[in-house]
Design an enzyme around this catalytic site. Structure first.
Site, PDB file in Angstrom:
ATOM      1  N   GLY A  93       0.751  -1.170   0.111  1.00 42.63           N
ATOM      2  CA  GLY A  93       0.012   0.085   0.019  1.00 42.63           C
ATOM      3  C   GLY A  93       0.867   1.165  -0.102  1.00 42.63           C
ATOM      4  N   GLY A  94       0.107   2.180   0.359  1.00 43.00           N
ATOM      5  CA  GLY A  94       0.974   3.657   0.325  1.00 43.00           C
ATOM      6  C   GLY A  94       2.197   3.518   1.347  1.00 43.00           C
ATOM      7  CG  PHE A  95       2.275   5.185   4.672  1.00 46.32           C
ATOM      8  CD1 PHE A  95       3.300   6.060   4.721  1.00 46.32           C
ATOM      9  CD2 PHE A  95       0.948   5.929   4.284  1.00 46.32           C
ATOM     10  CE1 PHE A  95       3.227   7.712   4.804  1.00 46.32           C
ATOM     11  CE2 PHE A  95       0.979   7.194   4.181  1.00 46.32           C
ATOM     12  CZ  PHE A  95       1.845   8.072   4.405  1.00 46.32           C
ATOM     13  N   GLY A  96       3.267   0.694   3.172  1.00 47.31           N
ATOM     14  CA  GLY A  96       4.142  -0.210   3.529  1.00 47.31           C
ATOM     15  C   GLY A  96       3.653  -1.557   2.636  1.00 47.31           C
ATOM     16  CB  VAL A  98       1.066  -7.152   3.874  1.00 47.46           C
ATOM     17  CG1 VAL A  98       0.858  -8.302   4.916  1.00 47.46           C
ATOM     18  CG2 VAL A  98       0.946  -5.693   4.671  1.00 47.46           C
ATOM     19  CE  LYS A 111       1.204  -1.824   7.008  1.00 47.78           C
ATOM     20  NZ  LYS A 111      -0.189  -1.074   7.265  1.00 47.78           N
ATOM     21  CG  ASP A 213      -8.303   4.368   6.655  1.00 53.75           C
ATOM     22  OD1 ASP A 213      -9.200   4.957   5.765  1.00 53.75           O
ATOM     23  OD2 ASP A 213      -7.215   3.963   5.934  1.00 53.75           O
TER      24      ASP A 213
END
Length: 360
Positions: A93-96, A98, A111, A213
């Site tokens: 995703g945007g920040f990491g 998995v 993660k 979120d």
């Protein structure tokens, strides 16, 4: 406030799209997790920029001794890297990113919170937020096993800020079930999923944690068909009775997906657990209809949600014309009210869902 013309927005089904949240962060570069705490220690104290206290900010990190099995109650600030096996990518995703892995005989999710080239502080802040609920254990919350910023050089990863080990729930989330599966989503099933989410939110809110979120993509579904709330990268730990503005410099990481974000957050007003109730309502509507809540330009949607109380349609779907329709509409109208004070608590939502269950 955005200065836009009044939009004409369709509320019909639209093709799925990915919405990336923006999470600017003013926190100092030096405010990171400390060095790993030796496993024999009982408690390690870490300074956390995401918990607002009058006498400073501290995050107590419980460290449980590891004796051949993964800790079931407390999370550790130590990752035994040599015990990681079969690391396979699952998604990003945007920040990491998995991964699925084996750790001390248990299947886990690993993660990596990556360094964002555009906003390194935002990615650090996302890592801290992921740990807000790390000390909590609940059936409907993804369990954190361990987390650290210390990655050995031989692990071959120089692009991440920190690593988090969590229970491996499975590879499915509600987004995939709602929009990517041909199998029917019966009333009993979407009601059970909604109840799971509400149980998770009630537990989080009882510990003064707001997720901020909540959406189908952040709800994982286990092999036992149980929903678990995941991805706490936007979350906040609030002091009891403390009102915090979503535009406060200290809490500027407050984000979330715009289609599910409460109007008071869009206006930069006070953050409270009622913001999660709004997001739950949009998710509940998606479970019922299997449609996208809005179509049209993002800025137009933002403006209309705040200025014109734009909400997804509760008219055209068969469920809203059934015996359960009136109660479903009542739950939705209360949960996505523009006034947070008019929204029910998670416990009240559970009571309404129980009444709905009696009607099915």
């Amino acid at each position: 406030m955005l200065r836009l013309q009044t939009p004409q927005i369709s509320q019909r089904h639209a093709a799925g799209s990915t919405h990336r949240r923006t999470m600017p962060s003013p926190i100092p570069v030096t405010r990171l997790l400390p060095k790993d705490i030796y496993p024999s220690l009982d408690i390690g104290a870490c300074s956390s920029p995401l918990t607002k206290h009058s006498q400073g900010s501290t995050l107590q990190v419980p460290v449980q001794r590891l004796h051949g099995k993964v800790a079931s109650r407390l999370w550790s600030s130590v990752i035994l890297w040599k015990e990681l096996r079969s690391v396979q990518p699952v998604g990003s995703g945007g920040f990491g990113s998995v991964y699925r892995a084996e750790y001390l005989g248990e299947t886990v999710a690993l993660k990596k919170v990556k360094k964002c080239t555009k906003n390194k502080l935002a990615s650090r802040q996302s890592f801290w937020a992921e740990l807000n609920a790390a000390h909590l254990r609940h059936t409907n919350i993804v369990r954190v096993i361990a987390a650290t910023t210390c990655v050995p050089a031989d692990f071959g990863d120089t692009g991440s800020i920190g690593t988090i080990l969590m229970e491996f729930v499975g590879s499915r989330n509600l987004q995939q079930i709602i929009y990517g599966c041909a199998e029917p989503l019966s009333e009993d099933r979407w009601l059970r999923y909604s109840t799971d989410i509400a149980h998770g939110l009630r537990f989080l809110h009882s510990h003064s944690i707001v997720h901020l979120d909540v959406k189908p993509a952040n709800v994982l579904v286990s092999g036992e068909d149980i929903c678990k709330i995941a991805d706490f990268g936007c979350s906040l730990k609030l002091d009891h009775g403390c009102e915090v503005s979503s535009v406060s410099p200290l809490l500027s990481h407050v984000g979330g997906t715009y289609t599910h974000r409460a109007p008071e957050l869009l206006k930069g007003e006070v953050v409270s657990p009622k913001a999660d109730i709004f997001s739950f309502a949009i998710t509940f509507w998606q479970l019922i209809t299997r449609e996208e809540p809005y179509t049209g330009d993002r800025q137009h949607v933002l403006y209309a949600v705040v200025a014109h109380n734009l909400r997804p349609s509760v008219q055209h779907h068969p469920v809203f014309r059934s015996e359960q329709g009136p109660l479903c509409r009542t739950i939705l109208s209360r949960c996505w009210s523009g006034d947070p004070c008019c929204r029910p608590s998670a416990q009240e939502v559970l009571t309404q869902l129980e009444l709905l269950r009696y009607q099915t």
